[in-house]
Design an enzyme around this catalytic site. Structure first.
Site, PDB file in Angstrom:
ATOM      1  N   GLY A  37       8.747  -6.323  14.981  1.00  0.00           N
ATOM      2  CA  GLY A  37       8.471  -6.340  13.546  1.00  0.00           C
ATOM      3  C   GLY A  37       8.050  -4.982  13.033  1.00  0.00           C
ATOM      4  O   GLY A  37       8.033  -4.741  11.825  1.00  0.00           O
ATOM      5  N   GLY A 178      -4.840  10.098  -2.280  1.00  0.00           N
ATOM      6  CA  GLY A 178      -3.458   9.698  -2.543  1.00  0.00           C
ATOM      7  C   GLY A 178      -3.411   8.396  -3.305  1.00  0.00           C
ATOM      8  O   GLY A 178      -4.133   7.452  -2.974  1.00  0.00           O
ATOM      9  N   SER A 179      -2.560   8.325  -4.330  1.00  0.00           N
ATOM     10  CA  SER A 179      -2.509   7.119  -5.170  1.00  0.00           C
ATOM     11  C   SER A 179      -1.116   6.521  -5.244  1.00  0.00           C
ATOM     12  O   SER A 179      -0.719   5.958  -6.254  1.00  0.00           O
ATOM     13  CB  SER A 179      -3.013   7.426  -6.583  1.00  0.00           C
ATOM     14  N   GLY A 180      -0.371   6.663  -4.137  1.00  0.00           N
ATOM     15  CA  GLY A 180       0.877   5.918  -4.044  1.00  0.00           C
ATOM     16  C   GLY A 180       0.559   4.463  -3.765  1.00  0.00           C
ATOM     17  O   GLY A 180      -0.585   4.020  -3.895  1.00  0.00           O
ATOM     18  N   ILE A 182       0.252   2.705  -0.993  1.00  0.00           N
ATOM     19  CA  ILE A 182      -0.758   2.461   0.030  1.00  0.00           C
ATOM     20  C   ILE A 182      -2.154   2.737  -0.523  1.00  0.00           C
ATOM     21  O   ILE A 182      -3.082   1.933  -0.367  1.00  0.00           O
ATOM     22  CB  ILE A 182      -0.497   3.342   1.275  1.00  0.00           C
ATOM     23  N   ALA A 266      -4.223   8.586   2.435  1.00  0.00           N
ATOM     24  CA  ALA A 266      -3.041   7.801   2.057  1.00  0.00           C
ATOM     25  C   ALA A 266      -2.036   8.689   1.335  1.00  0.00           C
ATOM     26  O   ALA A 266      -1.438   8.303   0.336  1.00  0.00           O
ATOM     27  CB  ALA A 266      -3.448   6.622   1.175  1.00  0.00           C
ATOM     28  N   GLY A 268       1.004   9.672   1.812  1.00  0.00           N
ATOM     29  CA  GLY A 268       2.386   9.545   2.254  1.00  0.00           C
ATOM     30  C   GLY A 268       2.544   9.288   3.745  1.00  0.00           C
ATOM     31  O   GLY A 268       1.572   9.035   4.460  1.00  0.00           O
ATOM     32  N   VAL A 269       3.799   9.361   4.199  1.00  0.00           N
ATOM     33  CA  VAL A 269       4.119   9.072   5.596  1.00  0.00           C
ATOM     34  C   VAL A 269       4.951  10.196   6.197  1.00  0.00           C
ATOM     35  O   VAL A 269       5.568  10.982   5.482  1.00  0.00           O
ATOM     36  CB  VAL A 269       4.880   7.733   5.739  1.00  0.00           C
ATOM     37  N   HIS A 447      10.554 -21.157 -21.096  1.00  0.00           N
ATOM     38  CA  HIS A 447       9.289 -20.955 -21.819  1.00  0.00           C
ATOM     39  C   HIS A 447       8.327 -22.094 -21.492  1.00  0.00           C
ATOM     40  O   HIS A 447       8.740 -23.238 -21.451  1.00  0.00           O
ATOM     41  CB  HIS A 447       9.549 -20.933 -23.334  1.00  0.00           C
TER      42      HIS A 447
END
Length: 468
Positions: A37, A178-180, A182, A266, A268-269, A447
């Site tokens: 996984g 970081g504010s992406g 993640i 956080a 990025g990767v 609706h």
């Protein structure tokens, strides 16, 4: 062992590639050094959503009075929340084990590496090495937390997303760098449970890949929740010699020091392309990515790459689609599949962020549409005007649509609010079918629903708003 297809890595791209290969009649094996996984099921998409759900439930209970329900003494159990998240991840990983057996796919446990003869060497945990050959080898080795030079991760005071999923105790305070997706997901989770959270973002707005209006709305929401947001800022260094972390933050007006129990990096990767044998075969890479053709073949015959390690969005659903396209192209060439698969349109890939409020988007932002030379119509419908949102107590956020004024092409949709990640697929499908706003206005939306805000936003763009 000799196989038709060997897949290296069992994340969303890898396991899907293996299953589709087996379905098409290929003798298939998959290599995995940890749990089946990959990161998504074990340390990413799935366990984080379990954590976020616990935080949302706690918030619901904390605001039960708003719904006419009285709940006294509500509290959360951090250890139990973490345990539930790990249980969900373990269940999903076991599900992949079942799918491997069901499809008669051999699982080779260990670290896979190509050699100069295009053999795959698999090194097991005990150090033993086995060699395997395949006509087609697909690299799907994924990515990990990017480590900033100024913030070396020690796993205790400066952590990455893996540690954030399994902290032994809830911190009283946390700095999120970081504010992406993640960063803001963990910021929301810990804040909802009572941790004092400060977000430090290098760009001039949070979730910077999103439409500017989305960024403004999320910042406003986060500040209401007590999350401190610092943009145009960077952490220059961190001192972990004391009990917690002292971070030196460079801002537009000078340097300040932030103190917290833990700092979550956080930012990025980074791709997992080291030590997998790319150099032995002179496989072309550029800026940390493996270069491939539209069907994911590298410059070396018989070697393919998909997922986070190739150019394109580093998203699970992208990797899954790349996997299917790659295998079906191979199968078509060998007469096992009826037609050449369509190449992936990276301009119509949805992005979803699961903090509260959720964010979902696809297509061009307003700024990008203007820069591309389109004459546009923009419509924004707030959930505060939605009957279903009001009944649900979820009036935060809006739906924003961007339409080409000349031909009516649906250029993009950007949403922020409750459950918008479940609504965005409609726009993706409509854009795939080259639908214009005319067809949407002729479509009956149920609706009351949150989804009808999409049609309402289109009406706003055309100056024909009924409910606003």
């Amino acid at each position: 062992m000799a196989y038709d297809v060997i897949v290296v890595g069992s994340g969303p791209g890898g396991y899907v590639a293996a299953i589709r290969a087996a379905q098409l009649g290929f003798k298939t094996a998959i290599v995995e050094r940890e749990s089946l996984g990959g990161i998504c099921l074990n340390w990413g998409c799935i366990p984080t959503k379990a954590l976020l759900k616990s935080a949302q439930v706690f918030e619901y209970i904390s605001h039960a009075q708003d719904y006419g329900v009285s709940v006294e003494g509500a509290k959360h159990d951090f250890d139990a929340i973490i345990k539930r998240s790990r249980g969900v991840a373990d269940k999903m990983s076991k599900g992949i084990q079942f799918l491997m057996k069901k499809n008669k796919i051999d699982v080779l446990a260990g670290f896979g590496k190509l050699n100069a003869s295009k053999e795959l060497e698999v090194t097991a945990a005990d150090g033993s090495v086995t060699k395997h050959t395949a006509k087609h080898i697909i690299l799907a080795t994924g990515a990990r937390s990017r480590e900033l030079p100024s913030l070396p991760i020690d796993g205790k005071k400066i952590i990455g997303y893996r540690e954030a999923l399994t902290l032994p105790a809830q911190p009283k305070s946390m700095i999120v760098v970081g504010s992406g997706a993640i960063g803001v997901e963990f910021a929301y989770f810990y804040s909802a449970l009572g941790t004092k959270v400060t977000i430090v973002e290098f760009m001039d707005r949070i979730v910077p890949v999103e439409d500017a209006d989305i960024s403004k709305e999320l910042e406003k929401s986060f500040k209401k929740k007590g999350i401190e947001v610092m943009t145009s800022s960077s952490v220059e260094k961190a001192d972990i010699s004391g009990n917690g972390v002292k971070a030196t933050v460079k801002t537009a007006t000078g340097e300040i020091t932030l103190e917290a129990d833990i700092l979550l990096s956080a930012a990025g990767v980074a791709t997992n392309i080291e030590n997998i044998g790319l150099e032995a075969l002179n496989i072309t890479t550029e800026k940390g990515k493996v270069i491939v053709d539209p069907y994911y073949k590298t410059n070396v015959d018989g070697i393919y790459a998909i997922g986070d390690i190739v150019p394109g969005q580093a998203l699970a659903h992208v990797a899954m689609k790349e996997a299917v396209i790659c295998i079906e192209a191979i199968a078509h060439k060998e007469g096992k599949f009826a037609h050449q698969p369509a190449v992936l349109d990276y301009g119509n890939v949805p992005g979803c962020t699961y903090c509260t409020p959720e964010i979902a988007s696809v297509g061009l932002t307003e700024k990008a549409a203007k820069e591309a030379g389109y004459e546009i119509k923009v419509g924004k419908f707030p959930f505060s005007a939605s009957g279903k949102a009001s009944a649900a107590g979820a009036t935060e956020g809006f739906v924003k649509v961007i339409i080409d004024a000349k031909y009516g092409e649906w250029l993009g949709t950007h949403m922020i609010g409750a459950n918008v990640t479940e609504i965005i697929a409609e726009t993706v499908t409509a854009r795939k079918l080259e639908t214009t706003y005319h067809e949407q206005l002729d479509t009956i939306f149920p609706h009351p629903t949150m989804s009808e805000a999409v049609k309402d936003a289109i009406e706003v763009a055309l100056g024909e708003a009924i409910h606003l």
